[in-house]
Design a protein around this motif. Structure first.
Motif, PDB file in Angstrom:
ATOM      1  N   CYS A  52       3.586 -28.933 -29.031  1.00 20.04           N
ATOM      2  CA  CYS A  52       4.740 -29.575 -28.445  1.00 20.04           C
ATOM      3  C   CYS A  52       4.489 -30.916 -28.629  1.00 20.04           C
ATOM      4  O   CYS A  52       3.359 -31.490 -28.442  1.00 20.04           O
ATOM      5  CB  CYS A  52       5.136 -29.314 -26.822  1.00 20.04           C
ATOM      6  SG  CYS A  52       6.154 -30.412 -26.178  1.00 20.04           S
ATOM      7  N   GLU A  53       5.467 -31.810 -28.875  1.00 20.53           N
ATOM      8  CA  GLU A  53       5.284 -33.165 -29.138  1.00 20.53           C
ATOM      9  C   GLU A  53       5.385 -34.240 -27.985  1.00 20.53           C
ATOM     10  O   GLU A  53       5.075 -35.374 -27.878  1.00 20.53           O
ATOM     11  CB  GLU A  53       6.190 -33.856 -30.217  1.00 20.53           C
ATOM     12  CG  GLU A  53       6.036 -33.181 -31.573  1.00 20.53           C
ATOM     13  CD  GLU A  53       7.172 -33.238 -32.649  1.00 20.53           C
ATOM     14  OE1 GLU A  53       8.122 -34.081 -32.422  1.00 20.53           O
ATOM     15  OE2 GLU A  53       7.334 -32.633 -33.476  1.00 20.53           O
ATOM     16  N   ASN A  54       5.858 -33.548 -26.808  1.00 24.20           N
ATOM     17  CA  ASN A  54       6.130 -34.238 -25.537  1.00 24.20           C
ATOM     18  C   ASN A  54       5.920 -33.491 -24.490  1.00 24.20           C
ATOM     19  O   ASN A  54       6.745 -33.409 -23.765  1.00 24.20           O
ATOM     20  CB  ASN A  54       7.769 -34.699 -25.820  1.00 24.20           C
ATOM     21  CG  ASN A  54       7.993 -35.728 -24.844  1.00 24.20           C
ATOM     22  OD1 ASN A  54       7.265 -36.505 -24.378  1.00 24.20           O
ATOM     23  ND2 ASN A  54       9.340 -36.052 -24.672  1.00 24.20           N
ATOM     24  N   CYS A  61       8.230 -29.259 -23.590  1.00 27.47           N
ATOM     25  CA  CYS A  61       9.341 -30.031 -23.333  1.00 27.47           C
ATOM     26  C   CYS A  61      10.508 -29.118 -23.667  1.00 27.47           C
ATOM     27  O   CYS A  61      11.574 -29.194 -22.792  1.00 27.47           O
ATOM     28  CB  CYS A  61       9.436 -31.226 -24.129  1.00 27.47           C
ATOM     29  SG  CYS A  61       9.839 -31.237 -25.628  1.00 27.47           S
ATOM     30  N   GLY A  62      10.518 -28.266 -24.610  1.00 31.25           N
ATOM     31  CA  GLY A  62      11.600 -27.224 -24.859  1.00 31.25           C
ATOM     32  C   GLY A  62      12.806 -27.964 -25.900  1.00 31.25           C
ATOM     33  O   GLY A  62      13.543 -27.293 -26.167  1.00 31.25           O
ATOM     34  N   VAL A  63      12.369 -29.374 -26.284  1.00 29.60           N
ATOM     35  CA  VAL A  63      13.446 -29.902 -27.035  1.00 29.60           C
ATOM     36  C   VAL A  63      13.321 -30.666 -28.109  1.00 29.60           C
ATOM     37  O   VAL A  63      13.959 -30.855 -28.876  1.00 29.60           O
ATOM     38  CB  VAL A  63      14.505 -30.722 -26.013  1.00 29.60           C
ATOM     39  CG1 VAL A  63      15.402 -30.088 -25.055  1.00 29.60           C
ATOM     40  CG2 VAL A  63      13.503 -31.840 -25.388  1.00 29.60           C
ATOM     41  N   CYS A  64      11.755 -30.693 -28.244  1.00 25.80           N
ATOM     42  CA  CYS A  64      11.356 -31.703 -29.487  1.00 25.80           C
ATOM     43  C   CYS A  64      11.747 -30.703 -30.677  1.00 25.80           C
ATOM     44  O   CYS A  64      11.792 -29.428 -30.415  1.00 25.80           O
ATOM     45  CB  CYS A  64       9.785 -32.215 -29.098  1.00 25.80           C
ATOM     46  SG  CYS A  64       8.806 -30.727 -29.315  1.00 25.80           S
ATOM     47  N   CYS A  67       9.182 -27.767 -30.652  1.00 22.23           N
ATOM     48  CA  CYS A  67       9.540 -26.814 -29.673  1.00 22.23           C
ATOM     49  C   CYS A  67      10.497 -25.843 -30.406  1.00 22.23           C
ATOM     50  O   CYS A  67      10.746 -24.625 -30.106  1.00 22.23           O
ATOM     51  CB  CYS A  67       9.928 -27.224 -28.223  1.00 22.23           C
ATOM     52  SG  CYS A  67       8.582 -27.734 -27.267  1.00 22.23           S
TER      53      CYS A  67
HETATM   54 ZN   LIG Z   1       8.281 -29.895 -27.022  1.00 19.33          ZN
END
Ligand SMILES: [Zn+2]
Length: 375
Positions: A52-54, A61-64, A67
């Motif tokens: 995950c990048e964030n 984060c579930g949105v990058c 993810c």
């Molecule tokens: Zn992420």
């Protein structure tokens, strides 16, 4: 998969996110635990968290973009290895996990708690026993020697290394001398079948089964329609999601009447009383015969618990408890243990395609001998 989407195993989730967050993620991790637990889900969440990048302190984060790819199971730096069979049109030695990725993704999305049996039937394995072959091991080594495509981490998830056999030795080198930012995650049910040389080089995480409440909740999420007798299914499945789904698919019938009729008739040993019950067992068909015998096993294990501890376990309903209380006059601890043995053996025989007519007849005689104390 996010950690928060997994029910239970709170301390394990925290441990895993702490490892990554504090830059202490080990190169080789082994998740082990019973069939039907969240081992694979935890591995997926852990891999996603690494990439995950964030990430936050406790979850992805579930949105990058990373993810997004992880959740669609298409992240180029997450590799999967699992037991397979020969692919149609290919030789077995040429077939690897890559040939079954579509089935694999489907199962990850629908039942990540799958058993080997669930997996085998999803790839139509029939009587072939899946395994992990030499070519697969060579591919693992090759994949991990490549540079990471995106971030800088490469992750290899090996599901069921029990099926590696001696091939496991080939993987030792990459576990012993990992390249930078390479993470190997092994997921097994039977830790005794893993080579000691591998065990000694991995950090081990013991994954707990679902509690009854967690399992009920999980079933409700997966099965959109209302499950009849959800409580009974939960009690029988005993924390095993794969088993719960198998009971639901098999129609969660009430086998108690048939079980107690069978015990009674076996005790009396009169062929005219026994025959209709044996016929009813044969008519069930193989899958339901297994469910029936598993129900018997469930009941007698609970029964032994009552005899052994003098108290009532949590997995027995009122009607069963009443019957168990009456049984105490007839069936003692030793007899109960023998019955559990007979049922266990029968489940194994049914799974190996034994003739049900012969099996149920032989079992009834064995049961009769135990009950009359002549065994
Ligand atoms: Zn992420």
């Amino acid at each position: 998969m996010l950690f928060k989407d997994i029910l239970g195993n709170e301390s394990k989730k925290k441990l895993l996110s702490d490892l990554v967050y504090n830059n202490r993620a080990p190169h080789a991790l082994l998740f082990y635990g019973r069939e039907g637990t969240v081992k694979l889900s935890l591995a997926l969440a852990y891999a996603q968290y690494i990439l995950c990048e964030n990430r936050t302190k406790h979850d992805s984060c579930g949105v990058c973009p990373a993810c997004y790819k992880s959740m669609r199971r298409i992240h180029p730096d997450v590799h999967f290895t699992f037991p397979v069979i020969k692919k149609d049109g290919k030789k077995r030695e040429e077939t690897t996990s890559n040939d079954f990725l579509e089935n694999w993704r489907y199962m990850l999305n629908t039942l990540p708690e799958m058993s080997v049996k669930d997996w085998s039937s999803s790839i139509n394995a029939g009587n072939s026993l899946p395994n992990i072959n030499t070519r697969e091991c060579n591919e693992i080594i090759q994949k991990l020697s490549l540079k990471a495509f995106e971030g800088d981490a490469k992750i290899m998830i090996v599901w069921m290394p029990e099926y590696l056999g001696k091939e496991g030795n080939r993987l030792l080198k990459i576990i012993e001398e990992p390249t930078d930012n390479t993470y190997i995650i092994l997921i097994c049910e039977d830790i005794d079948k893993i080579l000691n040389t591998i065990l000694s080089r991995t950090q081990k995480i013991n994954v707990q089964p679902y509690s009854d409440a967690e399992l009920s909740e999980r079933i409700r999420t997966v099965v959109s329609t209302e499950v009849k007798d959800l409580k009974q299914v939960t009690l029988l499945a005993d924390g095993n999601m794969s088993k719960a789904m198998s009971i639901i698919r098999g129609g969660n019938e009430d086998y108690s009447a048939l079980l107690f009729d069978w015990i009674r008739a076996s005790y009396k040993g009169k062929p005219e009383a026994l025959q209709p019950i044996i016929n009813a067992c044969i008519d069930l068909g193989r899958e339901k015969q297994k469910h029936f015998l598993q129900y018997g096993l469930h009941f007698f294990r609970e029964y032994l618990y009552i005899l052994g501890t003098g108290s009532r376990g949590k997995r027995i309903n009122d009607q069963e408890y009443e019957i168990a209380s009456k049984m105490k006059k007839i069936i003692d601890l030793e007899m109960g243990t023998k019955i559990v043995h007979i049922l266990n053996q029968s489940i194994e025989h049914i799974s190996r395609n034994a003739n049900p007519k012969i099996l149920f007849m032989a079992n009834s005689l064995q049961l009769g001998d135990v009950l009359k104390n002549t065994a």
